[in-house]
Design a protein around this motif. Structure first.
Motif, PDB file in Angstrom:
ATOM      1  N   THR A 126     -19.657  25.172 -46.409  1.00  0.00           N
ATOM      2  CA  THR A 126     -20.988  25.774 -46.499  1.00  0.00           C
ATOM      3  C   THR A 126     -22.054  24.702 -46.675  1.00  0.00           C
ATOM      4  OG1 THR A 126     -20.056  27.787 -47.472  1.00  0.00           O
ATOM      5  CG2 THR A 126     -22.424  27.434 -47.748  1.00  0.00           C
ATOM      6  N   GLN A 127     -21.796  23.733 -47.525  1.00  0.00           N
ATOM      7  CA  GLN A 127     -22.753  22.639 -47.699  1.00  0.00           C
ATOM      8  C   GLN A 127     -23.002  21.913 -46.376  1.00  0.00           C
ATOM      9  OE1 GLN A 127     -20.588  20.917 -51.243  1.00  0.00           O
ATOM     10  NE2 GLN A 127     -22.669  20.429 -51.896  1.00  0.00           N
ATOM     11  N   ILE A 128     -21.953  21.690 -45.623  1.00  0.00           N
ATOM     12  CA  ILE A 128     -22.093  20.991 -44.347  1.00  0.00           C
ATOM     13  C   ILE A 128     -22.877  21.839 -43.354  1.00  0.00           C
ATOM     14  CG2 ILE A 128     -20.815  20.133 -42.341  1.00  0.00           C
ATOM     15  CD1 ILE A 128     -18.606  19.259 -44.324  1.00  0.00           C
ATOM     16  N   ALA A 129     -22.510  23.121 -43.240  1.00  0.00           N
ATOM     17  CA  ALA A 129     -23.181  23.987 -42.271  1.00  0.00           C
ATOM     18  C   ALA A 129     -24.656  24.176 -42.611  1.00  0.00           C
ATOM     19  CB  ALA A 129     -22.477  25.335 -42.211  1.00  0.00           C
ATOM     20  N   GLU A 130     -24.945  24.450 -43.873  1.00  0.00           N
ATOM     21  CA  GLU A 130     -26.340  24.671 -44.261  1.00  0.00           C
ATOM     22  C   GLU A 130     -27.133  23.366 -44.253  1.00  0.00           C
ATOM     23  OE1 GLU A 130     -27.700  27.510 -44.478  1.00  0.00           O
ATOM     24  OE2 GLU A 130     -25.878  28.707 -44.387  1.00  0.00           O
ATOM     25  N   GLY A 131     -26.485  22.273 -44.628  1.00  0.00           N
ATOM     26  CA  GLY A 131     -27.155  20.984 -44.568  1.00  0.00           C
ATOM     27  C   GLY A 131     -27.514  20.608 -43.146  1.00  0.00           C
ATOM     28  N   ASP A 132     -26.588  20.836 -42.207  1.00  0.00           N
ATOM     29  CA  ASP A 132     -26.878  20.563 -40.799  1.00  0.00           C
ATOM     30  C   ASP A 132     -28.033  21.429 -40.304  1.00  0.00           C
ATOM     31  OD1 ASP A 132     -24.863  18.704 -40.733  1.00  0.00           O
ATOM     32  OD2 ASP A 132     -23.451  19.946 -39.610  1.00  0.00           O
ATOM     33  N   ARG A 133     -28.054  22.684 -40.744  1.00  0.00           N
ATOM     34  CA  ARG A 133     -29.114  23.609 -40.302  1.00  0.00           C
ATOM     35  C   ARG A 133     -30.487  23.123 -40.753  1.00  0.00           C
ATOM     36  NH1 ARG A 133     -31.872  27.518 -42.794  1.00  0.00           N
ATOM     37  NH2 ARG A 133     -30.493  27.525 -44.634  1.00  0.00           N
ATOM     38  N   VAL A 134     -30.620  22.768 -42.043  1.00  0.00           N
ATOM     39  CA  VAL A 134     -31.953  22.381 -42.513  1.00  0.00           C
ATOM     40  C   VAL A 134     -32.358  21.017 -41.958  1.00  0.00           C
ATOM     41  CG1 VAL A 134     -31.790  23.817 -44.583  1.00  0.00           C
ATOM     42  CG2 VAL A 134     -31.117  21.399 -44.711  1.00  0.00           C
ATOM     43  N   LEU A 135     -31.394  20.131 -41.745  1.00  0.00           N
ATOM     44  CA  LEU A 135     -31.728  18.856 -41.114  1.00  0.00           C
ATOM     45  C   LEU A 135     -32.262  19.084 -39.702  1.00  0.00           C
ATOM     46  CD1 LEU A 135     -28.773  16.602 -42.311  1.00  0.00           C
ATOM     47  CD2 LEU A 135     -31.190  16.139 -42.697  1.00  0.00           C
ATOM     48  N   ARG A 136     -31.688  20.032 -39.022  1.00  0.00           N
ATOM     49  CA  ARG A 136     -32.115  20.338 -37.655  1.00  0.00           C
ATOM     50  C   ARG A 136     -33.454  21.065 -37.621  1.00  0.00           C
ATOM     51  NH1 ARG A 136     -28.248  23.606 -36.502  1.00  0.00           N
ATOM     52  NH2 ARG A 136     -29.454  25.493 -36.912  1.00  0.00           N
ATOM     53  N   ASP A 137     -33.632  22.030 -38.545  1.00  0.00           N
ATOM     54  CA  ASP A 137     -34.773  22.939 -38.448  1.00  0.00           C
ATOM     55  C   ASP A 137     -35.960  22.555 -39.327  1.00  0.00           C
ATOM     56  OD1 ASP A 137     -33.152  24.349 -36.742  1.00  0.00           O
ATOM     57  OD2 ASP A 137     -32.645  25.927 -38.200  1.00  0.00           O
ATOM     58  N   LEU A 138     -35.731  21.835 -40.434  1.00  0.00           N
ATOM     59  CA  LEU A 138     -36.800  21.621 -41.407  1.00  0.00           C
ATOM     60  C   LEU A 138     -37.164  20.158 -41.634  1.00  0.00           C
ATOM     61  CD1 LEU A 138     -35.823  24.166 -44.229  1.00  0.00           C
ATOM     62  CD2 LEU A 138     -37.425  24.495 -42.333  1.00  0.00           C
ATOM     63  N   VAL A 139     -36.248  19.267 -41.353  1.00  0.00           N
ATOM     64  CA  VAL A 139     -36.469  17.863 -41.719  1.00  0.00           C
ATOM     65  C   VAL A 139     -36.880  17.047 -40.487  1.00  0.00           C
ATOM     66  CG1 VAL A 139     -35.418  15.798 -42.712  1.00  0.00           C
ATOM     67  CG2 VAL A 139     -34.795  18.056 -43.591  1.00  0.00           C
ATOM     68  N   PRO A 140     -38.084  16.478 -40.503  1.00  0.00           N
ATOM     69  CA  PRO A 140     -38.527  15.662 -39.366  1.00  0.00           C
ATOM     70  C   PRO A 140     -37.664  14.414 -39.198  1.00  0.00           C
ATOM     71  CG  PRO A 140     -40.393  16.325 -40.727  1.00  0.00           C
ATOM     72  CD  PRO A 140     -39.149  16.669 -41.503  1.00  0.00           C
ATOM     73  N   PRO A 141     -37.606  13.875 -37.968  1.00  0.00           N
ATOM     74  CA  PRO A 141     -36.774  12.690 -37.702  1.00  0.00           C
ATOM     75  C   PRO A 141     -37.086  11.498 -38.601  1.00  0.00           C
ATOM     76  CG  PRO A 141     -37.505  13.683 -35.640  1.00  0.00           C
ATOM     77  CD  PRO A 141     -38.225  14.410 -36.749  1.00  0.00           C
ATOM     78  N   GLU A 142     -38.326  11.350 -39.057  1.00  0.00           N
ATOM     79  CA  GLU A 142     -38.679  10.196 -39.890  1.00  0.00           C
ATOM     80  C   GLU A 142     -37.909  10.187 -41.214  1.00  0.00           C
ATOM     81  OE1 GLU A 142     -42.692  10.435 -41.866  1.00  0.00           O
ATOM     82  OE2 GLU A 142     -42.825  12.250 -40.628  1.00  0.00           O
ATOM     83  N   HIS A 143     -37.354  11.355 -41.611  1.00  0.00           N
ATOM     84  CA  HIS A 143     -36.592  11.449 -42.853  1.00  0.00           C
ATOM     85  C   HIS A 143     -35.083  11.485 -42.596  1.00  0.00           C
ATOM     86  CE1 HIS A 143     -40.331  12.033 -44.929  1.00  0.00           C
ATOM     87  NE2 HIS A 143     -40.588  13.159 -44.295  1.00  0.00           N
TER      88      HIS A 143
END
Length: 293
Positions: A174-191
């Motif tokens: 779950t941590q991996i799936a949700e972490g991947d989701r927010v990295l994709r949808d919420l976190v800009p590439p600069e971060h």
């Protein structure tokens, strides 16, 4: 202690943000404190308050795996009418801590060589045992709790500020799936300078960096209960989404940039929602426990 496990018990506010310790960021530290305590109280101040209210003047407090002893000396400084015994296995580190304490004239603290995995604490010797980010480095938890139980005086308590997340930082699915989701949808590439997807640190690398890092972190509370202790104080600090997403990347978030802070705020909201849904649990917590009578 390796910094890959964020120091929930000792956030550091400075102009330089450690890229491994995501709690070094002031906004993240504030979120964690508000989640756990409902206030912006520094975490060490919580320990001070607990010791002051749960031990008598003249009481003795034990701290395992103290490292450089900075936290323990802070306690001794503020609570001069208590006596602190801090232990570690690194003789050179202990000697340096003794020198610092002597330089400050702290006479109510002593540093002793002891392996927390084979702790010899005596019988009825302490009023409190304070684990400040040390217990998740102990592998033989069952033996440690048994030693603590013998060592506590009547009315004595164990208090901890600990990482209780996945052993060896092997994130859950779950941590991996949700972490991947927010990295994709919420976190800009600069971060996303370190990772664009959540991946667990290989165990072989963990063992090379620090063989005791999060060795049985998820077992801390279950083994505590099995050892005959009951929790009568618990404060959750979250972190199950934030740490795998922000670890090694938190330095890219400038606290003076409101666009950066907005990204963090959205991550806070995501973690909170996932916890409310029961999909994630606390990876960091504060607790107070005592033996069942």
């Amino acid at each position: 202690m390796n910094s890959r496990t964020a120091a929930f018990w000792e956030p550091r506010h400075s102009s330089s943000i450690d890229d491994d310790n995501y709690l070094n960021h002031p906004l993240v530290s504030a979120y964690t404190s508000l989640r756990a305590l409902g206030t912006l109280t520094p975490h060490l101040d919580v320990v001070i308050a607990e010791i002051r209210t749960k031990t008598p003047p003249g009481g003795r407090v034990f701290s395992p795996a103290c490292g450089n002893g900075i936290k323990e000396m802070a306690l001794a400084r503020v609570l001069p009418d208590r006596h602190f015994v801090a232990s570690d296995i690194a003789d050179r580190t202990l000697e340096h801590a003794r020198e610092l304490a002597a330089r400050e004239g702290l006479t109510n603290i002593e540093f002793v060589h002891m392996d927390a995995n084979a702790a010899d604490l005596g019988s009825a010797t302490f009023n409190a045992i304070a684990g400040m980010g040390a217990i998740h480095h102990i592998e033989r938890l069952e033996e440690f709790w048994a030693a603590c139980r013998r060592a506590l005086r009547p009315g004595g308590v164990i208090m901890g500020q600990e990482y209780i997340g996945a052993n060896r930082l092997q994130w859950t699915s779950t941590q991996i799936a949700e972490g991947d989701r927010v990295l994709r949808d919420l976190v800009p590439p600069e971060h996303q300078v370190h990772h664009t997807r959540v991946r667990a640190t290989p165990v072989a690398e963990m063992l090379m960096l620090d063989p005791s890092e999060a060795v049985r972190s998820r077992d801390i509370l279950p083994t505590l209960r099995e050892a005959g202790f009951e929790l009568f104080g618990y404060a959750g600090g979250g972190g199950a989404l934030l740490q795998p997403v922000l670890m090694s990347q938190i330095h890219t978030y400038d606290p003076t940039r409101w666009d950066h802070n907005l990204v963090l705020a959205r991550l806070f909201a995501e973690e909170d929602q996932l916890m409310q849904q029961g999909l994630l649990e606390d990876d960091f917590c504060m607790f107070v426990t005592k033996p069942v009578t």
